[in-house]
Scaffold this motif. Structure first.
Motif, PDB file in Angstrom:
ATOM      1  N   LYS A 268       0.840  -1.200   0.000  1.00  0.00           N
ATOM      2  CA  LYS A 268       0.000   0.000   0.000  1.00  0.00           C
ATOM      3  C   LYS A 268       0.876   1.251   0.000  1.00  0.00           C
ATOM      4  O   LYS A 268       1.880   1.285   0.701  1.00  0.00           O
ATOM      5  CB  LYS A 268      -0.912   0.038   1.247  1.00  0.00           C
ATOM      6  N   PRO A 269       0.499   2.271  -0.766  1.00  0.00           N
ATOM      7  CA  PRO A 269       1.189   3.552  -0.591  1.00  0.00           C
ATOM      8  C   PRO A 269       0.920   4.049   0.829  1.00  0.00           C
ATOM      9  O   PRO A 269      -0.196   3.930   1.339  1.00  0.00           O
ATOM     10  CB  PRO A 269       0.526   4.472  -1.611  1.00  0.00           C
ATOM     11  N   ILE A 270       1.943   4.598   1.463  1.00  0.00           N
ATOM     12  CA  ILE A 270       1.860   4.986   2.873  1.00  0.00           C
ATOM     13  C   ILE A 270       2.194   6.466   3.016  1.00  0.00           C
ATOM     14  O   ILE A 270       3.154   6.950   2.417  1.00  0.00           O
ATOM     15  CB  ILE A 270       2.848   4.151   3.714  1.00  0.00           C
ATOM     16  N   VAL A 271       1.395   7.148   3.835  1.00  0.00           N
ATOM     17  CA  VAL A 271       1.674   8.524   4.219  1.00  0.00           C
ATOM     18  C   VAL A 271       1.899   8.509   5.727  1.00  0.00           C
ATOM     19  O   VAL A 271       0.996   8.137   6.474  1.00  0.00           O
ATOM     20  CB  VAL A 271       0.509   9.471   3.863  1.00  0.00           C
ATOM     21  N   LEU A 272       3.110   8.884   6.145  1.00  0.00           N
ATOM     22  CA  LEU A 272       3.418   8.934   7.569  1.00  0.00           C
ATOM     23  C   LEU A 272       3.505  10.386   8.008  1.00  0.00           C
ATOM     24  O   LEU A 272       4.216  11.191   7.402  1.00  0.00           O
ATOM     25  CB  LEU A 272       4.727   8.205   7.870  1.00  0.00           C
TER      26      LEU A 272
ATOM     27  N   ARG B 203      11.907   5.620   9.863  1.00  0.00           N
ATOM     28  CA  ARG B 203      12.661   6.609   9.084  1.00  0.00           C
ATOM     29  C   ARG B 203      13.229   6.023   7.800  1.00  0.00           C
ATOM     30  O   ARG B 203      13.414   6.736   6.814  1.00  0.00           O
ATOM     31  CB  ARG B 203      13.762   7.209   9.946  1.00  0.00           C
ATOM     32  N   GLY B 204      13.505   4.741   7.778  1.00  0.00           N
ATOM     33  CA  GLY B 204      14.079   4.113   6.589  1.00  0.00           C
ATOM     34  C   GLY B 204      13.090   3.338   5.745  1.00  0.00           C
ATOM     35  O   GLY B 204      13.470   2.738   4.733  1.00  0.00           O
TER      36      GLY B 204
ATOM     37  N   ALA C 207       9.472   0.601   0.614  1.00  0.00           N
ATOM     38  CA  ALA C 207       8.029   0.770   0.387  1.00  0.00           C
ATOM     39  C   ALA C 207       7.776   2.164  -0.173  1.00  0.00           C
ATOM     40  O   ALA C 207       8.630   3.046  -0.116  1.00  0.00           O
ATOM     41  CB  ALA C 207       7.265   0.569   1.700  1.00  0.00           C
ATOM     42  N   ASP C 208       6.578   2.350  -0.701  1.00  0.00           N
ATOM     43  CA  ASP C 208       6.142   3.641  -1.245  1.00  0.00           C
ATOM     44  C   ASP C 208       5.660   4.501  -0.079  1.00  0.00           C
ATOM     45  O   ASP C 208       4.503   4.425   0.323  1.00  0.00           O
ATOM     46  CB  ASP C 208       5.025   3.412  -2.261  1.00  0.00           C
TER      47      ASP C 208
END
Length: 134
Positions: free
Chosen positions: A80-84, A97-98, A103-104
């Protein structure tokens, strides 16, 4: 959850739903801590909802939220594309952080809630378009 954090969540959820996104949120599902589900119930629901999602958005937490970190792992393993959403100046786990190396992941720094909501909407719109090919 303190009032500021809850307001941040509610603002983001409202804005995403106004854009016609279906938002899965365990905090809201559990009435913001008033109606906790059992471990078996919440684990299955969280996993199924992440599996059904187009984009995964999360606050990893500072200090770290163990449940959110598990969900981040599931989202990355499911592709899944991820927004943190990260707090400026906060320290996060090396693997958070890495994560962008495997991943996206898009990292957004939290400023005020309204401008954060604008950034999240713009980012989610872009990632959803890319994920669906439209």
């Amino acid at each position: 959850m303190n009032t500021e954090a809850r307001t941040r969540f509610e603002t983001l959820i409202e804005r995403l739903e106004a854009e016609d996104y279906q938002v899965y949120n365990a905090h809201r599902r559990e009435s913001w801590g008033a109606k906790f589900l059992t471990p078996d119930e919440c684990t299955r629901l969280d996993y199924d909802e992440i599996s059904a999602s187009t984009v995964f958005v999360a606050f990893p937490g500072h200090p770290a939220s163990p449940g959110t970190h598990i969900e981040i792992g599931w989202a990355s393993a499911l592709g899944k594309p991820i927004v943190l959403l990260l707090e400026e100046g906060a320290d996060y786990a090396f693997l958070v952080r890495g994560l962008h190396t495997v991943a996206d992941v898009t990292y957004l720094t939290i400023s005020d809630t309204e401008s954060l909501a604008d950034e999240v909407i713009t980012t989610v719109n872009r990632l959803a378009r890319n994920a669906t090919g439209s």
